[in-house]
Design a protein around this motif. Structure first.
Motif, PDB file in Angstrom:
ATOM      1  N   UNK A 166      31.911 -13.635  32.656  1.00  0.00           N
ATOM      2  CA  UNK A 166      31.241 -12.357  32.841  1.00  0.00           C
ATOM      3  C   UNK A 166      32.215 -11.281  33.269  1.00  0.00           C
ATOM      4  N   UNK A 167      31.660 -10.155  33.660  1.00  0.00           N
ATOM      5  CA  UNK A 167      32.440  -9.010  34.110  1.00  0.00           C
ATOM      6  C   UNK A 167      32.154  -8.800  35.599  1.00  0.00           C
ATOM      7  N   UNK A 168      33.194  -8.880  36.408  1.00  0.00           N
ATOM      8  CA  UNK A 168      33.026  -8.892  37.857  1.00  0.00           C
ATOM      9  C   UNK A 168      33.716  -7.693  38.506  1.00  0.00           C
ATOM     10  N   UNK A 215      34.700 -10.879  45.278  1.00  0.00           N
ATOM     11  CA  UNK A 215      33.857 -11.759  46.081  1.00  0.00           C
ATOM     12  C   UNK A 215      33.209 -12.834  45.216  1.00  0.00           C
ATOM     13  N   UNK A 216      32.875 -12.487  43.978  1.00  0.00           N
ATOM     14  CA  UNK A 216      32.222 -13.444  43.078  1.00  0.00           C
ATOM     15  C   UNK A 216      33.212 -14.249  42.241  1.00  0.00           C
ATOM     16  N   UNK A 217      34.316 -13.633  41.848  1.00  0.00           N
ATOM     17  CA  UNK A 217      35.220 -14.278  40.892  1.00  0.00           C
ATOM     18  C   UNK A 217      36.512 -14.785  41.511  1.00  0.00           C
ATOM     19  N   UNK A 218      36.800 -14.459  42.758  1.00  0.00           N
ATOM     20  CA  UNK A 218      37.999 -14.967  43.410  1.00  0.00           C
ATOM     21  C   UNK A 218      39.232 -14.127  43.143  1.00  0.00           C
ATOM     22  N   UNK A 219      40.428 -14.669  43.446  1.00  0.00           N
ATOM     23  CA  UNK A 219      41.675 -13.937  43.263  1.00  0.00           C
ATOM     24  C   UNK A 219      41.840 -13.495  41.805  1.00  0.00           C
ATOM     25  N   UNK A 261      27.928 -12.986  33.207  1.00  0.00           N
ATOM     26  CA  UNK A 261      27.459 -12.166  34.324  1.00  0.00           C
ATOM     27  C   UNK A 261      27.756 -10.686  34.089  1.00  0.00           C
ATOM     28  N   UNK A 262      26.731  -9.848  34.260  1.00  0.00           N
ATOM     29  CA  UNK A 262      26.877  -8.387  34.206  1.00  0.00           C
ATOM     30  C   UNK A 262      27.631  -7.935  32.958  1.00  0.00           C
ATOM     31  N   UNK A 263      27.338  -8.563  31.851  1.00  0.00           N
ATOM     32  CA  UNK A 263      28.058  -8.297  30.601  1.00  0.00           C
ATOM     33  C   UNK A 263      27.183  -7.539  29.614  1.00  0.00           C
ATOM     34  N   UNK A 264      26.007  -8.088  29.326  1.00  0.00           N
ATOM     35  CA  UNK A 264      25.065  -7.426  28.440  1.00  0.00           C
ATOM     36  C   UNK A 264      24.177  -6.469  29.245  1.00  0.00           C
ATOM     37  N   UNK A 265      23.832  -5.361  28.650  1.00  0.00           N
ATOM     38  CA  UNK A 265      22.893  -4.457  29.290  1.00  0.00           C
ATOM     39  C   UNK A 265      21.550  -5.149  29.433  1.00  0.00           C
ATOM     40  N   UNK A 266      20.967  -5.067  30.635  1.00  0.00           N
ATOM     41  CA  UNK A 266      19.682  -5.711  30.953  1.00  0.00           C
ATOM     42  C   UNK A 266      19.755  -7.228  30.798  1.00  0.00           C
ATOM     43  N   UNK A 267      20.978  -7.761  30.806  1.00  0.00           N
ATOM     44  CA  UNK A 267      21.182  -9.209  30.667  1.00  0.00           C
ATOM     45  C   UNK A 267      20.577  -9.739  29.366  1.00  0.00           C
TER      46      UNK A 267
END
Length: 302
Positions: A166-168, A215-219, A261-267
């Motif tokens: 996804x996009x974080x 916070x979600x995807x790490x370093x 995650x947070x990639x497509x509009x409206x999932x």
């Protein structure tokens, strides 16, 4: 300035249609300047797609960049024609006596294996050892970043409970470091992987700087204090459609992947995704070329 690529490389036509200034080797030799020589070890299965993605980002520089592609001799790729490799790629024996201003080592779909279980691990470690004396700065991407952290700094990866895709959102920790010069304090970037590395181990290592994290995807971006190694755990080179293509590929295989995650509009996977990381990707590559390669490399290698 243009990027110099092998004549007839398929990526050339794609980039030309995007109005990216490229030139082939014949025209480049008529220019009386010292180009940067960049070697790309392409470990990704869809090699032509990765070629286009990386060349697009390397093109956004006032410097002339001469690019060569490298593949492993110990593993035969199944997703690209042998003729493409023979025409546009070299193996390590063909380049090991040369010196390069910069190098990129891509990701690879082998994350679930221990490093030593990867078929070409011995060859890769030989190449990574060679970079210490023959390359000014190396950018490592995704699994390539994890391999570098393990080989050079003793930091191992660990498995995730589910694929991180996804996009974080990421936080910039050291805006004063040249690699991230001009970045926003908070920015977005894509990830696609099954493993992660410890933020605590990176922070406690005396030779490493953690430049940004999520916070979600790490370093996310890490560099050695001497600028020799840049590690990027995500895929800033991805174009807008890549995560979606991976998602639908896995669905077609009968797997049950999470929607990125947070990639497509409206999932909603039926909607076209947008590229929300392009500007940071271009800035990362231009900063790397300028501050870590051009400003550091000798005009004439001894």
């Amino acid at each position: 300035m243009p990027i110099n690529i092998p004549k007839n490389l398929p990526a050339g036509e794609v980039l030309a249609n995007e109005n990216i200034f490229i030139m082939d080797e014949q025209r480049a030799i008529t220019q009386d300047i010292r180009p940067l020589n960049i070697l790309i070890l392409n470990l990704m299965p869809e090699k032509q797609r990765t070629e286009t993605q990386l060349l697009r980002l390397l093109s956004n520089s006032p410097l002339q960049v001469n690019v060569e592609f490298l593949h492993t001799a110990s593993y035969e790729s199944k997703n690209v024609s042998k003729s493409h490799l023979e025409q546009f790629y070299k193996n390590f024996d063909q380049v090991k006596d040369h010196r390069y201003d910069g190098m990129i080592i891509t990701g690879a779909p082998v994350e679930k294996l221990k490093f030593e279980e990867v078929f070409y691990w011995n060859e890769l470690t030989e190449i990574m050892e060679w970079t210490k004396t023959h390359v000014t700065s190396v950018m490592h991407i995704c699994w390539g970043a994890q391999a570098a952290l393990y080989y050079h700094y003793g930091i191992d990866k660990f498995p995730l409970n589910q694929k991180r895709t996804g996009v974080f959102t990421h936080d910039l920790l050291h805006p004063d470091i040249q690699l991230v010069k001009g970045w926003d304090d908070e920015f977005q970037a894509p990830h696609s992987r099954h493993t992660d590395v410890s933020e605590e181990e990176i922070l406690s290592h005396e030779d490493l700087i953690l430049l940004s994290t999520s916070k979600e995807a790490g370093p996310f971006t890490i560099q050695s204090k001497d600028g020799k190694h840049v590690m990027v755990t995500g895929h800033v080179e991805y174009d807008a459609a890549t995560l979606g293509d991976e998602y639908h590929r896995d669905r077609n295989k009968g797997l049950k992947p999470d929607i990125p995650f947070d990639y497509y509009k409206d999932n909603d996977p039926t909607k076209k995704p947008l590229n929300r990381w392009r500007s940071h990707a271009y800035l990362m590559f231009s900063n790397w070329l300028n501050y870590y390669v051009y400003q550091q490399t000798p005009y004439a290698w001894k």
